[in-house]
Design a protein around this motif. Structure first.
Motif, short mmCIF file in Angstrom:
data_model
loop_
_atom_site.label_atom_id
_atom_site.label_comp_id
_atom_site.label_asym_id
_atom_site.label_seq_id
_atom_site.Cartn_x
_atom_site.Cartn_y
_atom_site.Cartn_z
N GLY A 65 0.81 -1.22 0.00
CA GLY A 65 0.00 0.00 0.00
C GLY A 65 0.84 1.26 0.00
O GLY A 65 0.46 2.27 -0.61
N ASP A 66 1.99 1.22 0.67
CA ASP A 66 2.89 2.37 0.66
C ASP A 66 3.46 2.61 -0.73
O ASP A 66 3.64 3.76 -1.17
N LEU A 67 3.75 1.53 -1.45
CA LEU A 67 4.26 1.66 -2.82
C LEU A 67 3.19 2.25 -3.73
O LEU A 67 3.48 3.11 -4.56
N LYS A 68 1.96 1.78 -3.59
CA LYS A 68 0.86 2.35 -4.38
C LYS A 68 0.76 3.85 -4.15
O LYS A 68 0.59 4.63 -5.09
N ASP A 69 0.87 4.26 -2.89
CA ASP A 69 0.76 5.68 -2.56
C ASP A 69 1.85 6.49 -3.25
O ASP A 69 1.61 7.61 -3.72
N ILE A 70 3.06 5.95 -3.32
CA ILE A 70 4.17 6.66 -3.95
C ILE A 70 3.88 6.88 -5.43
O ILE A 70 4.05 7.98 -5.96
N PHE A 71 3.43 5.83 -6.10
CA PHE A 71 3.12 5.95 -7.53
C PHE A 71 1.95 6.90 -7.76
O PHE A 71 1.95 7.69 -8.71
N ILE A 72 0.93 6.82 -6.93
CA ILE A 72 -0.24 7.67 -7.10
C ILE A 72 0.11 9.13 -6.84
O ILE A 72 -0.34 10.04 -7.56
N LYS A 73 0.93 9.40 -5.83
CA LYS A 73 1.33 10.78 -5.56
C LYS A 73 2.11 11.36 -6.74
O LYS A 73 1.98 12.55 -7.06
N TYR A 74 2.90 10.53 -7.39
CA TYR A 74 3.61 11.00 -8.57
C TYR A 74 2.62 11.35 -9.69
O TYR A 74 2.76 12.37 -10.37
N LEU A 75 1.62 10.51 -9.87
CA LEU A 75 0.59 10.79 -10.87
C LEU A 75 -0.19 12.05 -10.55
O LEU A 75 -0.57 12.81 -11.45
N GLU A 76 -0.43 12.27 -9.28
CA GLU A 76 -1.21 13.45 -8.86
C GLU A 76 -0.37 14.72 -8.85
O GLU A 76 -0.90 15.82 -8.70
N GLY A 77 0.94 14.58 -8.98
CA GLY A 77 1.82 15.74 -9.00
C GLY A 77 2.27 16.21 -7.64
O GLY A 77 2.90 17.26 -7.52
#
Length: 270
Positions: A65-77
């Motif tokens: 879940g922490d890895l998902k958050d990292i990728f999603i934060k990158y997508l969200e800017g």
């Protein structure tokens, strides 16, 4: 390597919009037969930032879940890098941003992508490149890390059901394994342009040889990231497990007139 949720058809740095055909293939999304083929940024297998900066950007991931958050934060800017790229997002990414976020929520850790487009003017503010009065074409494309079980039991059977005329794929893992539904040594042009008084310009190619080279580098970055943490700590264990248990999958959707079909297929729960 130019990747990480940016559109693969857009050049950055030395590969800008005015790049010529033989300049574009300077990385993994080009023709490996070109004399220009090779690394774009010269980094090699590294996480692209210092240890302190890495900890500041990505913290100490201890669960998927922490890895998902990292990728999603990158997508969200809200963060400006992931271990595979310190480049920003392309304007094209906004067109598929929500789909990419949903894929990451579901465990598809997306590295590279592009939306489809059909006969778009070369002057277009989002897709545009090349000489005036041209028409541009793109096949939708997605590349991601996915757990081996999820690949073998869910995504691969779905792709095999549709067949390679609709969706082609390359897949491999850190052991060096490789599988595809294409013929050996295959390649797919996924971005091209038609211009007045000119041959068709093919600027982005997905091919077996470059995928295999990138597979090895992409997994080595998981290892480099894991080395930031003492051995057998939760973060180190997690990153080593992902290195061991995940696959890298590259999918090309060939019907570029159906611009939403790749994302609908990937997000279909049935």
């Amino acid at each position: 390597m130019r990747l990480a949720l940016i559109s693969i058809s857009r050049g950055h740095g030395t590969l800008g919009r005015d790049a010529t055909w033989d300049e574009f293939p300077n990385g993994r999304f080009g023709d490996s037969r070109s004399p220009a083929y090779g690394e774009i940024d010269g980094y090699g297998p590294s996480i692209k930032v210092s240890k302190n900066r890495a900890l500041e950007l990505w913290g100490t991931p201890e669960a998927v879940g922490d890895l998902k958050d990292i990728f999603i934060k990158y997508l969200e800017g809200s963060t400006d890098a992931i271990p595979w790229s310190d480049l920003g997002l392309s304007a094209e990414t906004a067109l598929i941003q929500e789909e990419l976020i949903q894929l990451n929520y579901r465990g598809y850790l997306t590295l590279a992508s592009q939306p489809a487009t059909n006969a778009t003017l070369s002057s277009d503010k989002i897709f545009g490149w090349g000489p005036a009065k041209g028409r541009l074409y793109q096949k939708a494309f997605a590349e991601m890390f996915i757990h081996r079980q999820q690949w073998e039991t869910t995504l691969k059977p779905k792709l095999d059901h549709y067949g390679r005329r609709k969706f082609s794929y390359y897949a491999g893992d850190s052991s060096g394994s490789f599988e595809t539904n294409l013929d050996p040594y295959s390649s797919s042009v996924v971005t091209w342009g038609v211009f007045p008084n000119s041959q068709v310009k093919q600027t982005t190619i997905i091919e077996e040889e470059s995928f295999k080279a990138w597979r090895d580098e992409a997994f080595s970055i998981w290892s480099e990231w894991g080395k930031l943490f003492p051995r057998n700590t939760p973060a180190n264990i997690l990153l080593r497990q992902v290195h061991r248990d995940y696959c890298l999958v590259s999918i090309v959707h060939h019907d570029f007139k159906e611009t939403d079909e790749l994302w609908e297929m990937l997000l279909d729960q049935v």
